[in-house]
Design an enzyme around this catalytic site. Sequence first.
Site, short mmCIF file in Angstrom:
data_model
loop_
_atom_site.label_atom_id
_atom_site.label_comp_id
_atom_site.label_asym_id
_atom_site.label_seq_id
_atom_site.Cartn_x
_atom_site.Cartn_y
_atom_site.Cartn_z
N ILE A 1 0.83 -1.19 0.00
CA ILE A 1 0.00 0.00 0.00
C ILE A 1 0.87 1.25 0.00
O ILE A 1 1.96 1.26 0.58
CB ILE A 1 -0.97 -0.01 1.21
CG1 ILE A 1 -1.92 1.20 1.20
CG2 ILE A 1 -0.23 -0.12 2.53
CD1 ILE A 1 -3.06 1.09 2.21
N CYS A 2 0.40 2.28 -0.68
CA CYS A 2 1.03 3.59 -0.68
C CYS A 2 2.50 3.51 -1.13
O CYS A 2 2.80 2.99 -2.19
CB CYS A 2 0.91 4.23 0.71
SG CYS A 2 1.24 6.01 0.76
N GLY A 3 3.42 4.00 -0.33
CA GLY A 3 4.82 4.05 -0.72
C GLY A 3 5.43 2.70 -1.06
O GLY A 3 6.37 2.62 -1.87
N THR B 1 4.15 0.46 -2.85
CA THR B 1 3.93 0.19 -4.27
C THR B 1 5.03 0.82 -5.12
O THR B 1 5.38 0.30 -6.18
CB THR B 1 2.56 0.72 -4.74
OG1 THR B 1 2.51 2.15 -4.61
CG2 THR B 1 1.43 0.11 -3.94
#
Length: 210
Positions: free
Chosen positions: A109-111, A113
């Site tokens: 999730i988020c960073g 990725t």
Amino acid sequence: MQTRKVYLYVFHTMSDWEYGYLIAELNSGRYFKQDAASLKVVTVGVNKEMITTLGGLSIKPDISLDECTLGSQDLIILPGGNTWGEDIHQPILKKVGDALKLGTTIAAICGATLGLANEGYLNSRKHTSNDLDYMNMVCPNYKGETFYEKGPAVSDENLVTASGIAPLEFAVEVLKKLDVFAPDTLRSWYKLNKTQKPEYFFELMNTINR
């Protein structure tokens, strides 16, 4: 079948809100369907030194990366954080690359990725992130634009990716992937948390008290 294990990768600056819904349900098992085995969330760090989350919580990893062996039935959760562009995450990214081929469920999730994107792991898999333009800007090895989907969370085979502002949808996709909730339980659980309407709490309770 090998016992399924759940790992949460922990590191300095990790974003507290992004994994909360998910690990609370996996670790407690309170809404699991009757035939689902119990799970325990194990924290894994680059080493066993204490880390501090973005919210200021101190976490001492249960195990180090050297002690972590990912099997095909396992799950590893990769939260966002401010450091995914740094070399400290190379060991986990290498391990994740091997695990993707093995069939381990990878939930990023988020960073996180961005870390996967810059290793080329998203070049041929459906995925999402916070923003495609930003991903193209900060990930020189990313060539997966045609596989990018706009949406809160995307699941493709053994990979789940999500935007950092979609922790609930992230949890739903992972719970669906692991098949630990009955479909109507998962639907009611999502509606309750998404809408905050009390009728969905009673609907949720009815799905597990049959």
